[in-house]
Design a protein around this motif. Sequence first.
Motif, short mmCIF file in Angstrom:
data_model
loop_
_atom_site.label_atom_id
_atom_site.label_comp_id
_atom_site.label_asym_id
_atom_site.label_seq_id
_atom_site.Cartn_x
_atom_site.Cartn_y
_atom_site.Cartn_z
N TYR A 107 0.84 -1.20 0.00
CA TYR A 107 0.00 0.00 0.00
C TYR A 107 0.88 1.25 0.00
CZ TYR A 107 -3.43 3.36 2.00
OH TYR A 107 -4.23 4.44 2.25
N THR A 108 1.91 1.22 0.84
CA THR A 108 2.80 2.38 0.96
C THR A 108 3.54 2.64 -0.34
OG1 THR A 108 3.08 1.94 3.33
CG2 THR A 108 4.71 3.36 2.28
N LEU A 109 4.05 1.59 -0.96
CA LEU A 109 4.74 1.76 -2.24
C LEU A 109 3.82 2.42 -3.26
CD1 LEU A 109 7.10 1.24 -4.22
CD2 LEU A 109 6.06 -1.00 -4.67
N ILE A 202 8.41 13.34 0.10
CA ILE A 202 7.40 12.42 0.60
C ILE A 202 7.93 11.79 1.88
CG2 ILE A 202 6.09 10.31 0.13
CD1 ILE A 202 6.50 10.93 -2.89
N VAL A 203 7.15 11.83 2.94
CA VAL A 203 7.53 11.25 4.24
C VAL A 203 6.54 10.14 4.56
CG1 VAL A 203 7.77 11.67 6.71
CG2 VAL A 203 8.50 13.42 5.06
N THR A 204 7.05 8.94 4.84
CA THR A 204 6.18 7.82 5.17
C THR A 204 6.53 7.27 6.55
OG1 THR A 204 5.38 5.65 4.42
CG2 THR A 204 7.66 6.20 3.88
N VAL A 205 5.52 7.06 7.38
CA VAL A 205 5.70 6.77 8.80
C VAL A 205 5.52 5.27 9.07
CG1 VAL A 205 4.94 7.30 11.14
CG2 VAL A 205 4.80 9.05 9.35
N HIS A 206 6.56 4.66 9.66
CA HIS A 206 6.51 3.24 9.98
C HIS A 206 7.11 2.94 11.34
CE1 HIS A 206 5.17 2.68 5.93
NE2 HIS A 206 6.23 3.30 5.48
N ALA A 207 7.12 3.92 12.22
CA ALA A 207 7.62 3.72 13.58
C ALA A 207 6.54 3.05 14.42
CB ALA A 207 8.02 5.06 14.19
N PRO A 208 6.94 2.36 15.51
CA PRO A 208 5.95 1.71 16.37
C PRO A 208 5.21 2.71 17.24
CG PRO A 208 8.14 1.48 17.31
CD PRO A 208 8.33 2.13 15.96
N LEU A 231 2.64 13.55 3.30
CA LEU A 231 2.81 12.66 4.46
C LEU A 231 1.96 11.41 4.26
CD1 LEU A 231 3.90 12.23 7.39
CD2 LEU A 231 1.72 13.18 8.18
N ILE A 232 2.59 10.25 4.41
CA ILE A 232 1.89 8.97 4.34
C ILE A 232 1.96 8.32 5.72
CG2 ILE A 232 1.82 6.69 3.26
CD1 ILE A 232 3.33 7.94 0.87
N ASN A 233 0.82 7.96 6.26
CA ASN A 233 0.82 7.30 7.57
C ASN A 233 0.00 6.02 7.51
OD1 ASN A 233 1.11 6.60 10.22
ND2 ASN A 233 0.00 8.35 11.07
N THR A 234 0.71 4.88 7.61
CA THR A 234 0.07 3.57 7.72
C THR A 234 0.43 2.92 9.05
OG1 THR A 234 1.93 2.51 6.58
CG2 THR A 234 0.06 3.20 5.22
N SER A 235 0.99 3.70 9.98
CA SER A 235 1.41 3.16 11.26
C SER A 235 0.28 3.31 12.28
CB SER A 235 2.69 3.87 11.73
OG SER A 235 3.09 3.39 12.99
N ALA A 256 -1.69 14.52 2.10
CA ALA A 256 -1.51 13.33 2.94
C ALA A 256 -2.26 12.14 2.39
CB ALA A 256 -1.98 13.61 4.37
N VAL A 257 -1.66 10.97 2.62
CA VAL A 257 -2.32 9.67 2.40
C VAL A 257 -2.40 9.03 3.78
CG1 VAL A 257 -2.22 7.44 1.26
CG2 VAL A 257 -1.38 9.48 0.07
N LEU A 258 -3.59 8.89 4.30
CA LEU A 258 -3.77 8.46 5.69
C LEU A 258 -4.65 7.22 5.75
CD1 LEU A 258 -4.55 11.98 7.24
CD2 LEU A 258 -2.33 10.81 7.15
N ASP A 259 -4.07 6.11 6.19
CA ASP A 259 -4.84 4.91 6.44
C ASP A 259 -5.18 4.79 7.92
OD1 ASP A 259 -6.01 2.43 5.41
OD2 ASP A 259 -4.51 1.42 6.65
#
Length: 325
Positions: A107-109, A202-208, A231-235, A256-259
Amino acid sequence: MNPEHLAELFPSAVLGRLRELVRIDPSLVVQDFASPDAVAALAEAEILVTGWGCPRLDATVLERAPRLRAVLHAAGSVRSLVSEACWQRGLLVSSAVRANALPVAEYTLAAILLAGKDVLGARERFRAEHRYPPTRDLVGLGNFGRRVGVIGASRVGRRVLELLRPFDLRVALYDPYVDEEQSAELGAVPLSLEGLLRGSDIVTVHAPDIPATYRMLDRERLAMIPDGGVLINTSRGALVDPEALTEELVSGRLSAVLDVTEPEPLPADSPLYRLPNVFLTPHIAGSVGNELERLGRTVVEEVERLVAGALPAYTVREADLAVVA
């Protein structure tokens, strides 16, 4: 687990493999450990297969399961599931989090590549103007040399980095637990969080989602992302200050792309539902539909290891919860 998930997690062929390995009653799927059926099953259970909708495994539950030695979670994080009593008991805990990371990374890709083409803006302009854009409006678009910043070399983050390798992108990574050599092996330039934010399109967030990452993208740090950034957030939504993000998006300075959001779901009057520069999805990046079978297969493979006298491949330890979701 939620009974609705059973058929997708364990379709007939996968369930057949499981039944060849262990004695299991597929008709018994519980969400309440105090029910008579659950109490009777727990008294004999050696392995507990859990999923979304499973109550917390506290001391009371474990008292009803004297033979229990392993918990195999057919989902991602076990943080809300496993209690201190589980660790004190010495239970083996396994999670399908690695399998669940795959669709999130995919999804992030997709989001990264579409963002590089300014798909959100192009769609809105096309809807309004019904014409192809003039060349001058396409200047700066594209994914050749686009700067992508990945926050967190988590399981998802590492898979994202792997998927980005074939593309002509400039990739940076922020993760306080990854050194320069490891970052290079992952195909990224290591940067501080502030350096990554300032230098990424583009910034994508994958931190816990842990106390140390709560609101890590606050008002000050969101302001560091260059004008026009995505900003992409799937975390988890808790990693981003929701008020500050809403202000940035309402102003149009960022997209933003926000899931995931905070709260989740957003209230009906949130402007994020209507903003043209926001692509909002209902927490679907992780395993859904036919992707759930991958989680079930992971559990079956863990059962195979246990039956053979080996440890689970995807063991979660108490110490892990300090740094992972």
